[in-house]
Enzyme design. Structure first.
Site, mmCIF file in Angstrom:
data_model
loop_
_atom_site.group_PDB
_atom_site.id
_atom_site.type_symbol
_atom_site.label_atom_id
_atom_site.label_comp_id
_atom_site.label_asym_id
_atom_site.label_seq_id
_atom_site.Cartn_x
_atom_site.Cartn_y
_atom_site.Cartn_z
ATOM 1 N N ARG A 1 -7.856 -38.128 6.351
ATOM 2 C CA ARG A 1 -8.421 -38.264 8.547
ATOM 3 C C ARG A 1 -7.131 -39.235 8.053
ATOM 4 O O ARG A 1 -6.700 -40.342 7.959
ATOM 5 C CB ARG A 1 -8.969 -38.975 8.811
ATOM 6 C CG ARG A 1 -10.108 -37.270 8.884
ATOM 7 C CD ARG A 1 -9.455 -36.738 9.905
ATOM 8 N NE ARG A 1 -10.488 -35.723 10.277
ATOM 9 C CZ ARG A 1 -10.110 -34.549 9.511
ATOM 10 N NH1 ARG A 1 -9.551 -34.289 9.233
ATOM 11 N NH2 ARG A 1 -11.290 -33.661 9.796
ATOM 12 N N GLU B 1 -1.598 -37.079 16.638
ATOM 13 C CA GLU B 1 -0.585 -36.209 16.101
ATOM 14 C C GLU B 1 -0.719 -34.669 17.360
ATOM 15 O O GLU B 1 -1.419 -34.805 18.003
ATOM 16 C CB GLU B 1 -1.954 -35.324 14.499
ATOM 17 C CG GLU B 1 -2.257 -35.665 13.657
ATOM 18 C CD GLU B 1 -3.015 -35.589 12.571
ATOM 19 O OE1 GLU B 1 -2.764 -33.789 12.330
ATOM 20 O OE2 GLU B 1 -3.039 -35.843 11.630
ATOM 21 N N HIS C 1 -0.014 -31.723 9.027
ATOM 22 C CA HIS C 1 -1.300 -30.893 8.991
ATOM 23 C C HIS C 1 -1.721 -30.078 8.161
ATOM 24 O O HIS C 1 -2.221 -29.255 9.376
ATOM 25 C CB HIS C 1 -2.092 -31.475 10.295
ATOM 26 C CG HIS C 1 -3.409 -32.017 10.601
ATOM 27 N ND1 HIS C 1 -4.462 -32.977 10.695
ATOM 28 C CD2 HIS C 1 -4.774 -31.275 9.013
ATOM 29 C CE1 HIS C 1 -5.648 -32.706 10.393
ATOM 30 N NE2 HIS C 1 -5.626 -31.935 9.242
#
Length: 321
Positions: free
Chosen positions: A235, A264, A283
């Site tokens: 994370r 993000e 991601h």
């Protein structure tokens, strides 16, 4: 539904329930999403905050089925107070995420993106010099922060495929004989200072919680071996990004590979986007057709089971009313 599902999984839900598909991230669908909350018994989706205010507008809600493993988008205390089940999708993405993380490790060590760009831009006009050499991966020491299922999958790739000694730091040692017998004698639980001092690659696979937020900071980077490479596949908010940049700029760290970020999508102004020592990815840990379908299928099964009064296959948080 607050995120689209594959057609076959949507059909499974529609066969037994009235389904509203509305993505609250899209302005033209937000009103429909808000209206559906008042009648919703179940929610399914991902990558959208389900906070206490949203839950207050869903008085009939019984279950939230997340198409993800991580649950940092969900108000756990509010779910517990309401007795609402939270389901997630562990297991089905472990190997895929491990592939992605190891790809980042390889790319940073061998400078794959940087050197590919050299060719694309027509700057490869002679054999590269030592200033563009990478570093070996095989035989080097891997340090893992976090040693859950994905961490163990990364360790298998490292130890069994690349002959890498594996060190890991977790709250408690893992019973390798029961959980990962192939790693017995190859992966070792060590104190954090020992891992940082010995590892050539430090890979963070930490969940986000109050205790891990900002855990990977300047002190961690300073304790790493000079020339080590840092990878984050857990994370983004577990890392203090400005302090990572400082460690890279000073030359103490050789490089960083990042699939996750504190914000993000990564803002255009972020130095991480263009830093010469950073390999950033959007991601993509679980982003393959096969794995995303498997995640959707498990999330759908979780939701159907919960609404039928059964114990779902993968409950993250079983709240008590």
């Amino acid at each position: 539904m607050f995120r689209e599902l594959p057609p076959d999984q949507l059909a499974r839900l529609q066969a037994v329930h009235d389904v509203t598909v509305a993505d609250p991230r899209k302005p033209e669908e937000r009103a429909r999403f808000d209206a559906a909350l008042a009648q919703a018994h179940g929610l399914i989706g991902s990558s959208f905050p389900v906070d206490a205010a949203l839950l207050a507008r869903a008085p009939r809600l019984e279950v939230v089925s997340s198409v993800s493993v991580g649950v940092d988008n969900y108000a756990l205390d509010a779910l517990q107070a309401r007795g609402i089940l939270l389901c997630h999708t562990p297991g089905v993405l472990d190997e895929t995420v491990a592939d992605s993380v190891f790809a980042l490790l390889m790319a940073t060590s061998r400078r794959v993106v940087e050197l590919s760009q050299l060719v694309r831009e027509g700057r490869w006009t002679k054999n590269i010099g030592e200033d563009l050499f990478g570093c070996d991966v095989h035989g080097k020491t891997l340090g893992l922060l976090g040693f859950g299922r994905i961490g163990q999958a990364i360790a298998r790739r490292a130890a069994l495929g690349f002959g890498m000694p594996v060190l890991y730091h977790a709250r408690r040692p893992v019973d390798l004989a029961a959980q990962a017998p192939e790693l017995q004698g190859k992966a070792h639980h060590v104190p954090l200072p020992s891992l940082l001092a010995r590892a050539d690659f430090v890979v963070a696979m930490l969940p986000l919680s109050d205790s891990t937020r900002g855990m990977v900071n300047a002190a961690i980077f300073a304790a790493m071996k000079p020339g080590a490479i840092f990878i984050n596949g857990g994370r983004g908010a577990t890392v203090v990004e400005d302090e990572l940049l400082a460690a890279l700029d000073s030359g103490h760290l050789r490089a960083a590979g990042l699939d996750v970020f504190a914000t993000e999508p990564l803002p255009l102004a972020s130095p991480l986007r263009t830093h010469p020592r950073v390999t950033p990815l959007p991601h993509i840990g679980s982003a393959t057709h096969d794995t995303r379908h498997a995640m959707a299928a498990l999330a759908t099964t979780n939701l159907l089971q919960a609404l039928a009064g059964q114990r779902p296959a993968a409950v993250y948080h079983c709240a008590q009313a």
